[in-house]
Design an enzyme around this catalytic site. Structure first.
Site, mmCIF file in Angstrom:
data_model
loop_
_atom_site.group_PDB
_atom_site.id
_atom_site.type_symbol
_atom_site.label_atom_id
_atom_site.label_comp_id
_atom_site.label_asym_id
_atom_site.label_seq_id
_atom_site.Cartn_x
_atom_site.Cartn_y
_atom_site.Cartn_z
ATOM 1 N N HIS A 209 0.815 -1.212 0.000
ATOM 2 C CA HIS A 209 0.000 0.000 0.000
ATOM 3 C C HIS A 209 0.846 1.259 0.000
ATOM 4 O O HIS A 209 0.304 2.362 -0.069
ATOM 5 C CB HIS A 209 -0.943 0.013 1.208
ATOM 6 C CG HIS A 209 -2.230 -0.716 0.969
ATOM 7 N ND1 HIS A 209 -2.997 -1.249 1.987
ATOM 8 C CD2 HIS A 209 -2.902 -0.995 -0.179
ATOM 9 C CE1 HIS A 209 -4.067 -1.813 1.476
ATOM 10 N NE2 HIS A 209 -4.027 -1.694 0.166
ATOM 11 N N THR A 210 2.140 1.088 0.065
ATOM 12 C CA THR A 210 3.008 2.253 -0.155
ATOM 13 C C THR A 210 2.799 2.807 -1.564
ATOM 14 O O THR A 210 3.090 3.968 -1.836
ATOM 15 C CB THR A 210 4.487 1.868 0.063
ATOM 16 O OG1 THR A 210 5.290 3.055 0.106
ATOM 17 C CG2 THR A 210 5.004 0.975 -1.061
ATOM 18 N N THR A 242 0.731 7.009 1.307
ATOM 19 C CA THR A 242 2.029 7.652 1.510
ATOM 20 C C THR A 242 2.113 8.915 0.646
ATOM 21 O O THR A 242 1.354 9.067 -0.312
ATOM 22 C CB THR A 242 3.176 6.698 1.131
ATOM 23 O OG1 THR A 242 3.105 6.392 -0.273
ATOM 24 C CG2 THR A 242 3.117 5.404 1.941
ATOM 25 N N ASP A 249 8.740 1.767 -0.865
ATOM 26 C CA ASP A 249 9.677 1.788 0.257
ATOM 27 C C ASP A 249 8.907 1.402 1.513
ATOM 28 O O ASP A 249 7.800 0.864 1.434
ATOM 29 C CB ASP A 249 10.351 3.157 0.388
ATOM 30 C CG ASP A 249 9.354 4.299 0.543
ATOM 31 O OD1 ASP A 249 8.194 4.039 0.936
ATOM 32 O OD2 ASP A 249 9.731 5.454 0.267
ATOM 33 N N ARG A 394 -28.200 -4.962 -20.561
ATOM 34 C CA ARG A 394 -27.439 -4.024 -19.726
ATOM 35 C C ARG A 394 -26.096 -3.666 -20.359
ATOM 36 O O ARG A 394 -25.637 -2.525 -20.279
ATOM 37 C CB ARG A 394 -27.230 -4.658 -18.346
ATOM 38 C CG ARG A 394 -26.560 -3.769 -17.319
ATOM 39 C CD ARG A 394 -26.688 -4.393 -15.944
ATOM 40 N NE ARG A 394 -25.870 -3.688 -14.980
ATOM 41 C CZ ARG A 394 -24.900 -4.236 -14.272
ATOM 42 N NH1 ARG A 394 -24.620 -5.529 -14.420
ATOM 43 N NH2 ARG A 394 -24.198 -3.539 -13.403
ATOM 44 N N HIS A 512 -36.736 -2.986 -17.291
ATOM 45 C CA HIS A 512 -36.589 -3.690 -16.014
ATOM 46 C C HIS A 512 -37.567 -4.847 -15.888
ATOM 47 O O HIS A 512 -37.524 -5.572 -14.889
ATOM 48 C CB HIS A 512 -36.787 -2.719 -14.841
ATOM 49 C CG HIS A 512 -35.533 -2.005 -14.455
ATOM 50 N ND1 HIS A 512 -35.522 -0.786 -13.810
ATOM 51 C CD2 HIS A 512 -34.229 -2.330 -14.618
ATOM 52 C CE1 HIS A 512 -34.293 -0.402 -13.602
ATOM 53 N NE2 HIS A 512 -33.483 -1.319 -14.099
#
Length: 623
Positions: A209-210, A242, A249, A394, A512
């Site tokens: 996640h850096t 970050t 890092d 769709r 629909h």
């Protein structure tokens, strides 16, 4: 692909000899074999062929990363393909894992994979160049290369993974981690222990996640923008973990520990790394020692990338047919990318838009018309075998419904422009009819689904041009929502933007009558009702009508009467009988099916042409 047939027959063994390929490792070159040589090909060894393709693919990924800061989404692509693995399931590919399944639409629409279609766009042009490299391998190669190019450790990768054959072999939804579970530590262990990973590996992998950002419009998490993301790179916005979110890092661990900057994101599953006693040991270590983090991360990433890749393969995967879609379907994209596509560019002809060289001398229009007829017949057969009418409707609607009449430049205006897509239902038909663009096929499938469900004949025309690249996709947010604060105002805002009227809004809403809403996907509807618990297709969800594969005017009757609690009525449905202008048409359609069919057919045809660039002459698809 023939180069991987032997590895498909024997599976991927961790005990195989792993010769070095200059940083790339290939499982037993002799076992991999080689593609059949033509009379003019060289006598190079098969292993050399595969080595060359892998090296070239990696170099292409590097060049992509230099021109496009897409490191985070490529990492996520590899992770999400591999992270569905379940060590308790011994049968491949039911066990999930790194098997290329994420290229299919049925898995791309999982909530955890939102936004990953863009990653697929980025890697498909590379995949199409190297037939000896599987999707499973290219996903993992791209992910590892992105880590390394962002300044991270070298990942000890091996290659030779097998691809699943079709979307039916995709894993079920729900195997990937959530951001805000009731008990973050318990949830992380439940997900990662299922893969056979340890607490140390959970914490090390969390360190990725850096890189990257969370976007609230996709995940529901993060700020719309911060001082670190307001100017990009790439599309601006989102909230990063970050400050230097394209640099790999150990700052992720430092920032979570200190929590000094409110512009940096900390999810519950991040915070728990310093709250849980076992996780904290490793998180504290990585915050202090980047070398230790890099060492453990590289080992954990490599392990993740191999999950599910070494299971015994079933017989159907021993000799899979050579895929034609990548090269055939991306050929047009390559041409357009080489020359660029702008509003001022002359539009390519129908023949240029991806068709295989014709073997006969028939006129182009005749060839195209024949292909359209063939494609429509294939769609009809698909509908007979799978009852997929609602999702095909769709598909066409969502491709066309992004149109904005206030934007004159194509393709920024959005609309029916055929995004190159790996949707499992349509791709085999597209493979057979290369002269039919994706934009045309999406609309053909949608109209055919209406007609085959008993609805009116839609007066369709064909010859739409496809967009060339993901950069030409419309922004998120142009399609209607189910529960807006002011339903009538919202519907008008969305459909007026397309140039549609109140009558057309109500008529189109009548579609629909087909389909179901699933709460695990949209947040709306019951998990199942008496009308959906036995299918057809995968059971569950809540339908608007009792016969939800039959196109008629029952949608309007059921909304008006509201006698059955097992039938769905969204705020945007109910408002059709509440708003004075909408109500005129809703009452009419509830009482007169012929009037509904007439107005629906006209509105559907108009919708299908929104934003379309046609390569003259426009074609019809007569039976």
């Amino acid at each position: 692909m023939a180069v991987v047939h032997r590895i498909l027959r024997r599976g991927l063994s961790a005990a195989s000899p792993l010769p070095s390929l200059g940083g790339l490792l290939l499982v037993s070159p002799q076992e991999l074999g080689r593609r059949p040589a033509s009379s003019s090909s060289s006598a190079a060894a098969a292993a050399g062929d595969v080595e060359a393709e892998l090296r070239a693919a990696r170099e292409d990924v590097r060049q992509l990363l230099k021109s496009n800061p897409c490191h985070p989404i490529l990492v996520r692509l590899g992770w999400h393909d591999a992270g569905t693995y379940d060590k308790n399931i011994t049968e491949w590919p039911k066990c999930g894992g790194a098997n290329g399944s994420l290229r299919f639409g049925v898995e791309l629409v999982h909530a955890a994979n939102k936004g990953l279609l863009k990653a697929l766009f980025l890697v498909i042009p590379i995949k199409s160049k190297y037939a000896g490299v599987t999707y499973a391998d290219i996903f993992q190669l791209a992910s590892a290369t992105a880590i390394e190019e962002a300044g991270g450790p070298k990942i000890p990768m091996i290659y030779g993974r097998a691809d699943v054959a079709d979307g039916e072999e995709c894993p079920p939804e729900g195997r990937l981690p959530a951001a805000d579970p009731p008990s973050p530590a318990e949830h992380l262990r439940e997900v990662f222990y299922r893969m056979g990973l340890s607490d140390k590996e959970i914490v090390a992998l969390s360190g990725a996640h850096t890189l990257g950002r969370a976007r609230p419009e996709r995940s529901g998490w993060g700020k719309p923008e911060t001082k670190y993301t307001e100017n990009g790179p790439g599309a601006p916005g989102g909230q990063s973990w970050t400050s230097e979110w394209l640099k790999f890092d150990s700052s992720y661990f430092k920032e979570i520990k200190e929590r000094r900057d409110e512009d940096l994101l900390v999810l519950p599953t991040d915070a728990v790394l310093f709250e849980d006693s076992s996780f904290k040991i490793h998180a504290e270590k990585y915050a202090e020692d980047q070398d230790a983090f890099f060492e453990d991360y590289a080992e954990a990433h490599a392990k993740l990338s191999n999950l599910g890749a070494n299971e015994p393969l079933p017989k159907r995967h021993q000799n899979p047919p050579l895929p034609t879609s990548a090269a055939a379907d991306m050929a047009v994209v390559h041409r357009l990318l080489r020359r660029g596509l702008s509003a001022a560019s002359p539009l390519p002809s129908l023949q240029e838009l991806g068709r295989r060289p014709a073997s006969s001398s028939a006129a182009a229009a005749g060839d195209a018309a024949a292909e359209l007829r063939g494609a429509r017949e294939d769609v009809k057969q698909l509908l007979k075998s799978t009852s997929c009418h609602p999702i095909l409707v769709r598909l066409g609607w969502h491709d066309a419904g992004t149109y904005d009449k206030n934007i004159t430049e194509w393709p920024k205006c959005g609309g029916a422009n055929g995004l190159v897509n790996a949707l499992k239902l349509i791709q085999p038909i597209k493979d057979k009819h290369a002269g039919v663009t994706y934009a045309d096929l999406f609309q053909l499938a949608s109209a055919t689904a209406i007609e085959e469900a008993g609805g009116p004949k839609i007066p369709m025309i064909y010859g739409r041009v496809d967009v060339a690249a993901p950069e030409q996709c419309p922004p998120e947010g142009r399609l209607p929502a189910a529960g807006p604060p002011s339903p009538a105002e919202h519907l008008r805002e969305v459909f007026y933007r397309m140039g549609l009227s109140d009558k057309e809004i109500v008529a189109l809403s009548g579609a629909h009558t087909l389909g179901r809403s699933r709460p695990e996907r949209s947040g709306w509807g019951k998990p199942e009702t008496k009308y959906t618990k036995n299918g057809p297709g995968a059971p569950g969800g809540q339908s608007w009508t009792s016969q939800w594969l039959k196109f008629d005017n029952s949608y309007f009757k059921d909304i008006k009467e509201r006698r059955d609690e097992d039938l769905l009525v969204l705020p945007t449905d109910a408002v059709l009988f509440e708003d004075s202008s909408f109500k005129i048409y809703a009452e009419k359609y509830a009482a007169d099916q012929d009037a509904f069919f007439e107005d629906y057919a006209e509105a559907h045809a108009k919708l299908s042409n929104l934003g379309a660039k046609f390569d003259p002459p426009k074609l019809t698809c007569k039976s």
